[in-house]
Write a protein that holds these residues in place. Structure first.
Motif, PDB file in Angstrom:
ATOM      1  N   SER A 146      -2.901   2.192   2.074  1.00 42.10           N
ATOM      2  CA  SER A 146      -1.462   2.265   1.487  1.00 42.10           C
ATOM      3  C   SER A 146      -1.327   3.407   0.678  1.00 42.10           C
ATOM      4  O   SER A 146      -2.204   4.016   0.233  1.00 42.10           O
ATOM      5  CB  SER A 146      -1.486   1.008   0.768  1.00 42.10           C
ATOM      6  OG  SER A 146      -2.333   1.277  -0.420  1.00 42.10           O
ATOM      7  N   VAL A 199       2.414   0.973   4.645  1.00 40.17           N
ATOM      8  CA  VAL A 199       0.967   1.279   5.359  1.00 40.17           C
ATOM      9  C   VAL A 199       1.687   1.856   6.679  1.00 40.17           C
ATOM     10  O   VAL A 199       2.735   1.306   7.060  1.00 40.17           O
ATOM     11  CB  VAL A 199      -0.027   0.317   5.417  1.00 40.17           C
ATOM     12  CG1 VAL A 199      -0.488  -0.060   4.045  1.00 40.17           C
ATOM     13  CG2 VAL A 199       0.908  -1.080   6.029  1.00 40.17           C
ATOM     14  N   ASP A 208      -6.251  -2.603   0.807  1.00 42.60           N
ATOM     15  CA  ASP A 208      -6.234  -1.926   2.297  1.00 42.60           C
ATOM     16  C   ASP A 208      -7.851  -2.093   2.543  1.00 42.60           C
ATOM     17  O   ASP A 208      -8.574  -2.253   1.708  1.00 42.60           O
ATOM     18  CB  ASP A 208      -5.596  -0.657   2.549  1.00 42.60           C
ATOM     19  CG  ASP A 208      -6.052   0.363   1.480  1.00 42.60           C
ATOM     20  OD1 ASP A 208      -5.376   1.272   1.464  1.00 42.60           O
ATOM     21  OD2 ASP A 208      -7.053   0.391   1.064  1.00 42.60           O
ATOM     22  N   ILE A 238      -2.397  -2.775  -2.053  1.00 46.38           N
ATOM     23  CA  ILE A 238      -1.223  -2.794  -1.378  1.00 46.38           C
ATOM     24  C   ILE A 238      -0.176  -3.554  -2.256  1.00 46.38           C
ATOM     25  O   ILE A 238       0.768  -2.977  -2.280  1.00 46.38           O
ATOM     26  CB  ILE A 238      -1.523  -3.759  -0.116  1.00 46.38           C
ATOM     27  CG1 ILE A 238      -2.468  -2.731   0.703  1.00 46.38           C
ATOM     28  CG2 ILE A 238      -0.177  -3.769   0.604  1.00 46.38           C
ATOM     29  CD1 ILE A 238      -2.647  -3.379   2.072  1.00 46.38           C
ATOM     30  N   TRP A 291      -7.963  -5.294   6.061  1.00 42.47           N
ATOM     31  CA  TRP A 291      -7.487  -5.676   4.734  1.00 42.47           C
ATOM     32  C   TRP A 291      -7.926  -6.627   4.327  1.00 42.47           C
ATOM     33  O   TRP A 291      -8.458  -7.478   4.816  1.00 42.47           O
ATOM     34  CB  TRP A 291      -6.024  -5.948   4.889  1.00 42.47           C
ATOM     35  CG  TRP A 291      -5.137  -4.562   5.240  1.00 42.47           C
ATOM     36  CD1 TRP A 291      -5.611  -3.126   5.497  1.00 42.47           C
ATOM     37  CD2 TRP A 291      -3.625  -4.420   5.747  1.00 42.47           C
ATOM     38  NE1 TRP A 291      -4.408  -2.577   6.010  1.00 42.47           N
ATOM     39  CE2 TRP A 291      -3.437  -3.202   6.002  1.00 42.47           C
ATOM     40  CE3 TRP A 291      -2.733  -5.605   5.585  1.00 42.47           C
ATOM     41  CZ2 TRP A 291      -2.092  -2.906   6.544  1.00 42.47           C
ATOM     42  CZ3 TRP A 291      -1.718  -5.273   6.171  1.00 42.47           C
ATOM     43  CH2 TRP A 291      -1.457  -3.945   6.535  1.00 42.47           C
TER      44      TRP A 291
END
Length: 922
Positions: free
Chosen positions: A199, A210, A254, A260, A378
């Motif tokens: 990110s 992203v 991430d 994120i 993620w």
């Protein structure tokens, strides 16, 4: 206790490792059932469990806690699955868009206008506008346009939600994109797979996002990457909505465990850095987050370990990623490689659940569930307050504990007494033994007593056996590490230090006060390529090995001798001044010269050129020292080879080479900035009484920074020395064809136009395809083209040059042998090469009116050419008397200042169109 040789880091090379001889069948049947700890513990704990069950059954509804715990776990699981499903939906949409862009980039013709029209509409689909923050196509260098290094097509969404084309990445002076973290990963992607970047905060829209990267392949060759940027601004609101029922919250990180989303956005943004913190970085200030950071890092470590075990390509990909980009650290490269490999068994990873005593947002204990999204690596972190779910359970358990306190205490005391006697006492004995071992500095270590008839005796047996194997393994590891350390610093062929070690030593010297007491020698073997190509690489390796031994013999023990690579060597020697350093270098040169090299009954003379720099004469800088010594070595080569050249502060030869390096940069800038241009010198026919212009020679020029014309004699030597002639020659060919294609009447009135080819260009595999493609783009009759080459250029690689010239003749072009009569000219080459025209060297033509030998030489060249049906051109014609002599001999064409100097295309085109007759200069 027994003792064997210790191998844990204290053994020396060659030291033997004492080995225990332990019967393999000793472990079987050595424990009687009635004496085993397992039997004793089973019986004792069975009694404890029965007692506890009886007490708990009277005072507690046994299933309550289990049911509540299950409900808590189920709620966490459901919350995680809902969030993952929504993220997968968004990921799938972005992935599909990126694949569409990649398919278009691979199949569409390379037309900028087409890409600029289609890609924005493709990226800005109605269904994707709320998700897509930008995207585009990023070609490899020269992959989109053979003459353009950077040709990216990128659109980013502005603050008013419109896509705008950004051309920043195409600036040749900028950082580019080929070493970006998201781009280097594309080179390892299989077709159809998306790689999700870490990110970051977009510098244009200031939004978190992203990037999905898809490799673009054309004809099974990687030509670039397609990207779609996913905006993340709505993700936090989505997480809040789906965790409302649990009174908790959720956030996403991430693949690098970089935030994120997070409920408190200001906590996770780095000040002025343009991106977010990792969980571990934020935990540095919010220590309550440390357990989550540790769990996430552990999960990444498990992913990397599983990828490393499951495929042989992991280390190669990770190493390639680290080497390809300064943005990719070793740890980052490993998780990127795991993401690229997409292991099928990631679903089997144990995603952790944990509890935190003091959540930074709720300020109370919470339960935490971590969920993995396999395709992106993620993680979704779901946080639920314990107080909301387990308040009633805590009340019940509190009341129950009051009732159970006395019996539990009694049972625990009894268990403690039993365990102390059966387990604790033997374990304490083992622990004390191992503790003594940690402080033991001798070369031996103690063994455990394996005479007990229970599991502790068996454990001691296997412990002793393992130590035996460990000692052997550590011994092997020591030797392996020693060998690796050697190869990291030494050249395996000559056993000299390598360039890396040499530069390390030079850098350490620059930091000391001894710099001014040393001299640096840069040595390059002369004509090594001849021996290597003639006798083979085995002979070349043997010659390098022999030279390495000679250098070692001629230097002192405290001198540093290194092989830089190829046929280049470096010597760092203690020397008081440049004069002594020069004498030392001369001794080295003489030693190499007198050591003839023999191979397969043939003897070869070996010489070297040496550049010498006394470090006391230059600043204490490693790079400067290496550059000056390298330049001094080339000055020795330019002076005739087999020489020593010592650098001085007023050294004109070294300064000339420095100047040539500057010219190289100017040439490259001139090609990019369109500062090159062509002038055309007329060539007349001596067979025509009117002396009309029948041909032209294209001569390159450069426009200086002040607007003045720079002649090729100033910049072409640098281009030839540093292998930049291919770029220059291609520019001339393309520019000449472009001009000629626009002036067909002029082309109809001349026989040919001459274009010079350098040795580098003549033997390059890309020349013919380049000429063919440009003839298609700029239709010109190939018979009107005459490519000039010198005999010296042809001799560099005769076979390759002959093949190229034959191919050019096959296209219909003419071939002229330029400067004939200079150097090692031989009439035999006129029979060997596909030549149409012989250009007589101007040094003979210019003086033929006053030098009878030159006159006869010009005449003999023409006579031989006539016999072979070749035409002749005399260059450097400077007066009408010379023209008359050439006409008398029968020379076909003449060129020189007596006819006309090189002119712009507009001038010569007007002269040819008006059928002008040359009036000779007096």
């Amino acid at each position: 206790m027994m003792a064997i040789a210790r191998a844990c880091g204290f053994c020396t090379p060659g030291a033997g490792i004492a080995r225990l001889t332990i019967p393999l069948n000793k472990s079987e049947g050595m424990i009687k059932q009635s004496k085993s700890i397992e039997f004793k513990l089973n019986v004792g704990f069975a009694a404890i469990v029965l007692g506890l069950i009886g007490v708990i059954t009277l005072v507690l509804q046994f299933k309550l806690r289990a049911e509540l715990e299950d409900d808590k776990a189920t709620q966490l699981q459901l919350n995680g699955e809902v969030l993952i499903a929504e993220l997968n939906r968004q990921i799938g949409m972005i992935n599909t868009l990126a694949l569409s862009v990649a398919e278009f980039a691979a199949s569409a013709p390379p037309q900028r206008q087409l890409f600029n029209q289609v890609l924005p509409d493709l990226i800005d689909l109605t269904t994707s506008q709320s998700l897509v923050a930008g995207g585009g196509f990023w070609p490899e260098p020269y992959a989109f346009d053979a003459d353009t290094e950077r040709a990216s097509f990128f659109w980013g969404r502005t603050t008013n939600n419109n896509l705008m084309f950004f051309d920043d990445y195409n600036d040749p002076r900028g950082n580019g994109y080929h070493r970006q973290q998201w781009y280097v990963a594309a080179r390892h992607l299989p077709k159809g797979q998306c790689y999700w970047s870490q990110s970051y905060v977009d510098p244009h829209s200031n939004q978190s996002m992203v990037t999905c990267t898809v490799a673009v392949h054309k004809d099974k060759k990687f030509i670039g990457a397609a990207t779609i940027d996913l905006r993340l601004e709505g993700l936090s609101a989505f997480f809040r909505e789906h965790t409302r029922d649990t009174d908790g919250y959720a956030f996403a990180v991430d693949q690098d465990n970089r935030f994120i989303t997070y409920p408190e956005t200001s906590w996770i943004k780095k000040d002025g850095a343009g991106d977010n913190y990792t969980v571990a970085e934020l935990a540095g200030t919010l220590t309550a987050l440390y357990p989550i950071a540790a769990a996430l890092d552990k999960l990444n470590a498990d992913i990397i370990a599983r990828a490393r075990r499951s495929t042989n390509g992991f280390r190669q990909i990770a190493g390639s990623l680290t080497d390809s980009s300064p943005q990719v650290s070793t740890r980052n490269a490993q998780i990127m490689a795991a993401a690229l490999l997409r292991m099928p068994d990631w679903q089997g990873l144990n995603t952790p659940t944990l509890s935190i005593n003091n959540d930074p947002l709720f300020k109370e204990p919470v339960n935490v569930g971590i969920f993995l999204i396999p395709d992106t690596l993620w993680k979704i972190v779901v946080v639920t307050p314990i107080s909301k779910n387990l308040l009633s359970t805590d009340t019940i358990i509190g009341d129950t504990l009051k009732s159970l306190l006395v019996p539990v205490v009694i049972l625990v005391v009894l268990c403690f007494i039993a365990l102390r006697h059966v387990v604790i006492r033997p374990l304490r004995t083992i622990t004390n033994t191992l503790k003594k071992e940690t402080t033991n500095t001798s070369n031996e270590f103690n063994l455990l007593d394996e005479n007990r008839k229970d599991e502790f005796g068996q454990m001691a047996y296997w412990y002793n056996r393992r130590n035996q194997e460990l000692a052997s393994a550590m011994d092997k590891l020591y030797y392996a590490n020693s060998e690796l350390a050697y190869h990291a610093s030494y050249d395996p062929l000559t056993n000299l230090s390598n360039r890396r070690e040499f530069e390390n030593q030079l850098e350490q010297l620059a930091k000391s006060d001894q710099w001014k007491n040393y001299a640096l020698l840069f040595l390059d073997l002369d004509q090594f390529k001849v021996i290597n190509d003639t006798c083979g690489h085995l002979a070349g390796d043997q010659l390098l090995t022999r030279v390495g031994r000679k250098l070692t013999m001629e230097t002192r023990d405290n001198d540093i001798v290194s092989r830089f690579g190829g046929d280049e060597f470096g010597i760092l020697t203690c020397c008081e001044d440049i004069e002594h350093a020069g004498h030392f270098a001369e001794r080295i040169r003489f030693t190499i010269e007198k050591a003839h090299f023999s191979w397969e009954n043939q003897s070869y003379a070996v010489t070297c050129s040496i550049g010498v720099v006394h470090l006391g004469d230059i600043p204490a800088d490693k790079t400067t020292a290496l550059r000056y010594s390298d330049n001094a070595c080339y000055a020795a080569k330019d002076a005739g080879r087999n020489q020593v050249h010592c650098y001085h502060s007023t050294d004109q030869l070294v300064m000339q080479r420095e100047g040539e390096m500057n010219w190289l940069f100017k040439i490259r800038d001139a090609v990019k900035a369109n500062k090159l241009f062509i002038e055309y010198q007329p060539i007349i026919s001596l067979k025509s009484h009117q002396r009309k212009i029948v041909a032209l020679e294209a001569l390159i020029r450069m426009r200086g920074s002040d607007g003045a014309t720079v002649l090729p004699s100033a910049f072409l030597p640098a281009a030839e020395r540093y292998s930049a002639m291919l770029q220059v020659d291609k520019w001339v060919i393309k520019e000449a064809l472009k001009t000629l294609s626009q002036w067909r009447p002029v082309m109809n009135n001349i026989e040919f136009i001459s274009i010079n080819l350098s040795a580098e260009t003549l033997c390059h595999a890309s020349l013919l395809p380049f000429i063919e493609s440009n003839l298609k783009e700029y239709p010109v009759d190939p018979s009107k083209l005459c490519f000039e080459v010198t005999e010296t250029h042809v001799m560099i690689n005769l076979e390759a040059a002959r093949a190229t010239l034959l191919a050019l003749r096959g296209l219909g072009c003419k071939i002229a042998l330029d400067d004939f009569g200079a150097g090692m000219s031989s009439f035999g080459y006129l029979r060997e090469l596909p030549v149409d025209i012989v250009k007589i060297d101007g040094a003979f033509v210019r003086d033929m009116a006053t030098d009878s030998v030159h006159y006869e030489f010009v005449k003999s060249i023409h006579n031989v050419a006539q016999v072979m049906s070749l035409r002749t051109i005399a260059e450097f014609v400077e007066d009408e008397n010379t023209i008359n002599l050439l006409d008398g001999i029968g020379i076909h064409y003449a060129q020189g200042y007596a006819i006309d100097k090189p002119q712009s295309w507009s001038i010569v085109a007007t002269m040819i169109t008006n059928d002008n007759i040359i009036a000779f200069a007096k």
